[in-house]
Design an enzyme around this catalytic site. Structure first.
Site, mmCIF file in Angstrom:
data_model
loop_
_atom_site.group_PDB
_atom_site.id
_atom_site.type_symbol
_atom_site.label_atom_id
_atom_site.label_comp_id
_atom_site.label_asym_id
_atom_site.label_seq_id
_atom_site.Cartn_x
_atom_site.Cartn_y
_atom_site.Cartn_z
ATOM 1 N N LYS A 125 0.928 -1.288 0.215
ATOM 2 C CA LYS A 125 0.136 -0.042 0.027
ATOM 3 C C LYS A 125 0.842 1.204 -0.026
ATOM 4 O O LYS A 125 1.694 1.351 0.788
ATOM 5 C CB LYS A 125 -0.889 -0.011 1.432
ATOM 6 N N THR A 142 -8.522 9.331 9.048
ATOM 7 C CA THR A 142 -8.069 8.028 8.288
ATOM 8 C C THR A 142 -7.913 6.797 9.126
ATOM 9 O O THR A 142 -7.347 5.811 8.915
ATOM 10 C CB THR A 142 -6.784 8.253 7.352
ATOM 11 N N GLY A 196 -8.345 3.646 10.681
ATOM 12 C CA GLY A 196 -8.941 2.186 10.002
ATOM 13 C C GLY A 196 -9.008 1.887 8.476
ATOM 14 O O GLY A 196 -9.645 0.986 8.045
ATOM 15 N N THR A 197 -8.173 3.018 7.926
ATOM 16 C CA THR A 197 -7.995 2.796 6.562
ATOM 17 C C THR A 197 -7.656 1.120 6.328
ATOM 18 O O THR A 197 -8.242 0.623 5.162
ATOM 19 C CB THR A 197 -7.169 3.591 5.887
ATOM 20 N N GLY A 198 -6.559 0.740 6.825
ATOM 21 C CA GLY A 198 -6.201 -0.493 6.394
ATOM 22 C C GLY A 198 -6.945 -1.652 6.745
ATOM 23 O O GLY A 198 -7.105 -2.666 6.072
ATOM 24 N N CYS A 199 -7.461 -1.525 7.982
ATOM 25 C CA CYS A 199 -8.522 -2.587 8.242
ATOM 26 C C CYS A 199 -9.737 -2.833 7.110
ATOM 27 O O CYS A 199 -10.173 -3.675 6.813
ATOM 28 C CB CYS A 199 -9.235 -2.231 9.570
#
Length: 269
Positions: free
Chosen positions: A173, A204, A206-209
């Protein structure tokens, strides 16, 4: 309805972890289930406390799910204890789980390590080889290859190295001040860039989750890995563009931005 399970920690403020995963899965059209690895006391400003599940209990959670409503996809998020990681790996092998998306939550955006070295080693040895796709951010990819990533070319080299080592696809990412919002998918010796649009939204959390859960949801529905990544990126762009603004720190996204129906209406004054 297709089904998906998230194996991760709970975020009491609802922006990341299990809560973000379930919201994402529902909005992406799959039935969401969960096995909670840890309870956290946290909000948009930080984490106050973490209480891990016991390995025995986590195993029972997974048994309950896999023996009744078998998941079409699995998303794995934060697991900070090596014994918990071992239980997850054993259960995934036992039940021959498929479409496994592993978000290797190892390093925070700030660069701080989130799990111990022995837990990280167990994660690499036990879970990574079971993954259909890993979704590391730049600091996590750097941790996995042991060197800095400072260019798009180095992202390609890193994704190739990680993919060949663990025999799975890798979505490296972008962001973290490198390559804007562009992500790189490396699978079966071939790479593809997914260009994102940088959205000027400081919230932002929690974007990865959210991205990994959206990928798992689309895999569960039968989309290819490339299609799943593309759809997941479009979804997260929409969730950010909704410009939800809650909390005193880095707030959550609007996971339900695309849900518009009778039951969403607010009371009239």
């Amino acid at each position: 309805m297709k089904t998906a399970i998230t194996i991760a920690g709970s975020d009491s403020s609802g922006g990341a972890g299990i809560q973000a995963d379930i919201k994402t899965m529902i909005t992406n059209g799959v039935y969401a289930m969960s096995a909670i690895t840890a309870l956290t006391a946290q909000n948009t400003t930080g984490v106050t406390s973490i209480l891990n599940a016991t390995p025995e209990f986590l195993g029972q959670e997974l048994d309950s799910i896999f023996t009744d409503i078998y998941p079409d996809a699995v998303k794995i998020g934060m697991v900070s204890d090596k014994e918990l990681i071992k239980v997850i790996a054993a259960k995934l092998r036992q039940y021959e789980a498929k479409n496994i998306v592993v978000d290797p939550v190892m390093v925070a955006t700030s660069g701080a390590k989130l799990i111990s070295d022995d837990a990280a080693d167990t994660l690499k040895e036990e879970l990574f080889p079971l993954a259909s796709v890993l979704t590391p951010n730049i600091p996590e990819a750097e941790e996995l290859i042991g060197r800095k990533i400072t260019s798009a070319e180095e992202m390609i080299d890193a994704a190739k190295e990680i993919s060949e080592k663990y025999h799975c696809a890798v979505l490296c990412k972008g962001g973290h001040n490198l390559n804007d919002a562009n992500d790189l998918l490396y699978a079966d010796g071939v790479y593809r860039w997914f260009n994102g649009k940088r959205i000027d939204n400081p919230n932002t959390h929690g974007t990865g989750c959210t991205l990994s859960s959206a990928i798992a949801s689309n895999l569960a529905k039968g989309f290819s890995l490339e299609e799943s990544v593309e759809r997941a990126k479009e979804y997260i762009s929409g969730a950010l563009a909704a410009m939800l603004n809650l909390g005193k720190g880095s707030g959550p996204m609007d996971h339900g931005f695309a849900i518009k129906n009778e039951y969403m209406k607010e009371a009239k004054d």
